[in-house]
Design a protein around this motif. Structure first.
Motif, PDB file in Angstrom:
ATOM      1  N   THR A   7      40.651  48.464  71.112  1.00 49.01           N
ATOM      2  CA  THR A   7      41.464  49.679  71.102  1.00 49.01           C
ATOM      3  C   THR A   7      42.141  49.924  69.768  1.00 49.01           C
ATOM      4  O   THR A   7      42.760  50.961  69.575  1.00 49.01           O
ATOM      5  CB  THR A   7      42.549  49.613  72.196  1.00 49.01           C
ATOM      6  N   LYS A   8      42.021  48.976  68.877  1.00 51.22           N
ATOM      7  CA  LYS A   8      42.694  49.135  67.587  1.00 51.22           C
ATOM      8  C   LYS A   8      41.947  48.266  66.598  1.00 51.22           C
ATOM      9  O   LYS A   8      41.478  47.179  66.962  1.00 51.22           O
ATOM     10  CB  LYS A   8      44.152  48.660  67.712  1.00 51.22           C
ATOM     11  N   ASP A   9      41.814  48.752  65.358  1.00 51.02           N
ATOM     12  CA  ASP A   9      41.165  47.941  64.343  1.00 51.02           C
ATOM     13  C   ASP A   9      41.936  46.637  64.154  1.00 51.02           C
ATOM     14  O   ASP A   9      43.155  46.588  64.352  1.00 51.02           O
ATOM     15  CB  ASP A   9      41.108  48.690  62.998  1.00 51.02           C
ATOM     16  N   ALA A  10      41.210  45.603  63.773  1.00 51.66           N
ATOM     17  CA  ALA A  10      41.862  44.316  63.548  1.00 51.66           C
ATOM     18  C   ALA A  10      42.865  44.402  62.406  1.00 51.66           C
ATOM     19  O   ALA A  10      42.600  45.038  61.382  1.00 51.66           O
ATOM     20  CB  ALA A  10      40.804  43.261  63.237  1.00 51.66           C
ATOM     21  N   GLU A  11      44.023  43.797  62.636  1.00 54.22           N
ATOM     22  CA  GLU A  11      44.967  43.566  61.535  1.00 54.22           C
ATOM     23  C   GLU A  11      44.749  42.145  61.059  1.00 54.22           C
ATOM     24  O   GLU A  11      44.754  41.219  61.874  1.00 54.22           O
ATOM     25  CB  GLU A  11      46.416  43.648  62.018  1.00 54.22           C
ATOM     26  N   THR A  12      44.563  41.983  59.752  1.00 51.57           N
ATOM     27  CA  THR A  12      44.356  40.632  59.239  1.00 51.57           C
ATOM     28  C   THR A  12      45.510  40.242  58.329  1.00 51.57           C
ATOM     29  O   THR A  12      45.825  40.955  57.375  1.00 51.57           O
ATOM     30  CB  THR A  12      43.024  40.537  58.472  1.00 51.57           C
ATOM     31  N   ILE A  13      46.172  39.146  58.710  1.00 49.69           N
ATOM     32  CA  ILE A  13      47.285  38.627  57.916  1.00 49.69           C
ATOM     33  C   ILE A  13      47.075  37.141  57.740  1.00 49.69           C
ATOM     34  O   ILE A  13      46.823  36.422  58.719  1.00 49.69           O
ATOM     35  CB  ILE A  13      48.645  38.894  58.624  1.00 49.69           C
ATOM     36  N   ASP A  14      47.153  36.692  56.491  1.00 51.31           N
ATOM     37  CA  ASP A  14      46.999  35.255  56.201  1.00 51.31           C
ATOM     38  C   ASP A  14      45.697  34.677  56.759  1.00 51.31           C
ATOM     39  O   ASP A  14      45.680  33.547  57.273  1.00 51.31           O
ATOM     40  CB  ASP A  14      48.187  34.458  56.762  1.00 51.31           C
ATOM     41  N   TRP A  35      43.576  36.695  68.844  1.00 53.45           N
ATOM     42  CA  TRP A  35      43.713  36.173  67.493  1.00 53.45           C
ATOM     43  C   TRP A  35      42.502  35.307  67.176  1.00 53.45           C
ATOM     44  O   TRP A  35      42.033  34.548  68.041  1.00 53.45           O
ATOM     45  CB  TRP A  35      44.967  35.296  67.361  1.00 53.45           C
ATOM     46  N   GLN A  36      42.007  35.431  65.957  1.00 48.72           N
ATOM     47  CA  GLN A  36      40.920  34.550  65.545  1.00 48.72           C
ATOM     48  C   GLN A  36      40.872  34.501  64.029  1.00 48.72           C
ATOM     49  O   GLN A  36      41.423  35.370  63.348  1.00 48.72           O
ATOM     50  CB  GLN A  36      39.573  34.993  66.137  1.00 48.72           C
ATOM     51  N   PRO A  37      40.244  33.468  63.501  1.00 52.62           N
ATOM     52  CA  PRO A  37      40.111  33.425  62.046  1.00 52.62           C
ATOM     53  C   PRO A  37      39.344  34.662  61.567  1.00 52.62           C
ATOM     54  O   PRO A  37      38.370  35.073  62.213  1.00 52.62           O
ATOM     55  CB  PRO A  37      39.310  32.144  61.786  1.00 52.62           C
ATOM     56  N   ALA A  38      39.781  35.248  60.464  1.00 53.64           N
ATOM     57  CA  ALA A  38      39.080  36.415  59.923  1.00 53.64           C
ATOM     58  C   ALA A  38      37.640  36.053  59.565  1.00 53.64           C
ATOM     59  O   ALA A  38      36.750  36.894  59.638  1.00 53.64           O
ATOM     60  CB  ALA A  38      39.823  36.956  58.702  1.00 53.64           C
ATOM     61  N   ALA A  39      37.432  34.792  59.218  1.00 52.71           N
ATOM     62  CA  ALA A  39      36.065  34.308  58.953  1.00 52.71           C
ATOM     63  C   ALA A  39      35.780  33.144  59.895  1.00 52.71           C
ATOM     64  O   ALA A  39      35.923  31.981  59.536  1.00 52.71           O
ATOM     65  CB  ALA A  39      35.943  33.865  57.488  1.00 52.71           C
TER      66      ALA A  39
END
Lengths: 247, 247
Positions: A7-14, A35-39
């Motif tokens: 429902t919303k684009d991922a926000e990536t922080i740290d 929540w998940q690792p961006a990579a």
């Protein structure tokens, strides 16, 4: 997977992404966050996280744990709003009348278990999730709903529960002791039960009785001084290490 | 240092040396063993380890922990024989009459505390020992003697205690409940109390009462299923990580 909507684009922080989703089930939607690792490094474990009473899926505690599990361990961590909490309704403090009314619905526990099952069905369809390594983390209301859920869910391999018990005014007001008595002996996966020694909401004897009733052969009780909202200095790291040992 | 004698050359296995020593005190000698890395990295913490009833300074449990603390953490770890145990006398099972007679000496607890103090004096004189980072590990008889010792010893900065309690037949036969009642409120350092939920020697309620009475503001109870001699699967590693956090 058909029922999962981002429902919303991922926000990536740290290096950690937080993605909002809904899962459709029987005409209603369950709002969640992953929540998940961006990579992500291939398929990784999934921790289902149940928030406490008056909280919601993205409150400070859930966010802290989501970042801990994703950031330090590389896992997936998902929380969903409980009934009448977060995006599902008006409760933002435990004194709200809707909180008490929620517990008076005869099927509220069964419905929340069905919400969790639908969420687990959906998330285990993701290519970053290893459906054979699923854990549950939830204390207080996260145990009041989570204990009956994990008791009936063999896909949950390990659980952190606690801050709840068989007796005491909070328990009696909710009526959840009926579910604890029924389901505690059916909880068979390795588990850690965490309690506060001076809990003013769930009395000590009732928490010890709940730990005693849990059917798991491999279980441990961790008790720290302090009241319901307090936590031992190493509590969360110890819980994460416990989950890691079994995932 | 004057009172410390090395009585046997170090045996080194897997990079860990075990050295036997005695400490002289008031006309008697206290036999001990010190585990440490064969190549110590400067001054390191010291863990004093109290063995259980009918055990001795080099029994399987002490040896396992000595190797864990020295091998995995690089620490010094020392154990001494309790009264009438090991090199100090005939007890090799808890049914030996000398075990019961030991507890009937009115000053047995004070004398063992003095033995520990003399041992600590001697070992902190070693150039591999950091006298500001000292911990204590001892359950069962290691708590029956160790709790009064650490209560009066500010050099002990952190402690693992447990498998003992305020009531139950083992406690009453030993009379050690008097010492627990007196000294538990004086135990102020961070501590972990470990117990077995189904302990057949120290009853559950008495162990919970002892944890409750401990004066430390920063304490935690870990309880595992099983009887007195059993241990949780992660118990020793969790205890070592707890010691590390505070040393």
């Amino acid at each position: 997977m058909a029922n999962l909507k981002w429902t919303k684009d991922a926000e990536t922080i740290d290096g950690i992404s937080a993605r909002l989703f809904t899962v459709g089930r029987d005409g209603h939607t369950v709002p969640g966050v992953l929540w998940q690792p961006a990579a992500p490094a291939g398929r990784q474990p999934l921790i289902l996280m149940g928030h406490g009473g008056s909280g919601h899926k993205r409150n400070a505690r859930m966010t802290m744990l989501g970042k801990l599990f994703a950031g330090e361990y590389g896992w997936n961590a998902a929380a969903i709003d409980g009934p009448v909490h977060g995006d599902r309704g008006p409760v933002s403090d435990a004194g709200h009348p809707a909180y008490r009314e929620m517990w008076q619905r005869p099927d509220v526990v069964e419905q929340m278990s069905a919400d969790w099952r639908a969420t687990l069905d959906a998330l285990t369809g993701l290519e970053t999730v290893d459906g054979k390594r699923v854990g549950y983390w939830g204390v207080s209301m996260g145990t009041m709903f989570g204990l009956p859920f994990v008791a009936g869910e063999p896909r949950v391999r390990v659980a952190v529960l606690g801050k709840a018990g068989m007796s005491g005014s909070s328990v009696l007001r909710s009526g959840v002791d009926v579910h604890f008595r029924k389901h505690a002996p059916q909880v068979r996966m390795p588990l850690l039960f965490s309690m506060q020694w001076d809990d003013e909401r769930f009395e000590r004897a009732g928490q010890l009785a709940l730990y005693d009733a849990l059917g798991a052969a491999d279980k441990r009780l961790h008790a720290y001084p302090g009241q319901h909202v307090d936590n031992g200095p190493e509590a969360f790291v110890t819980q994460a290490e416990f989950l890691k040992r079994y995932l």
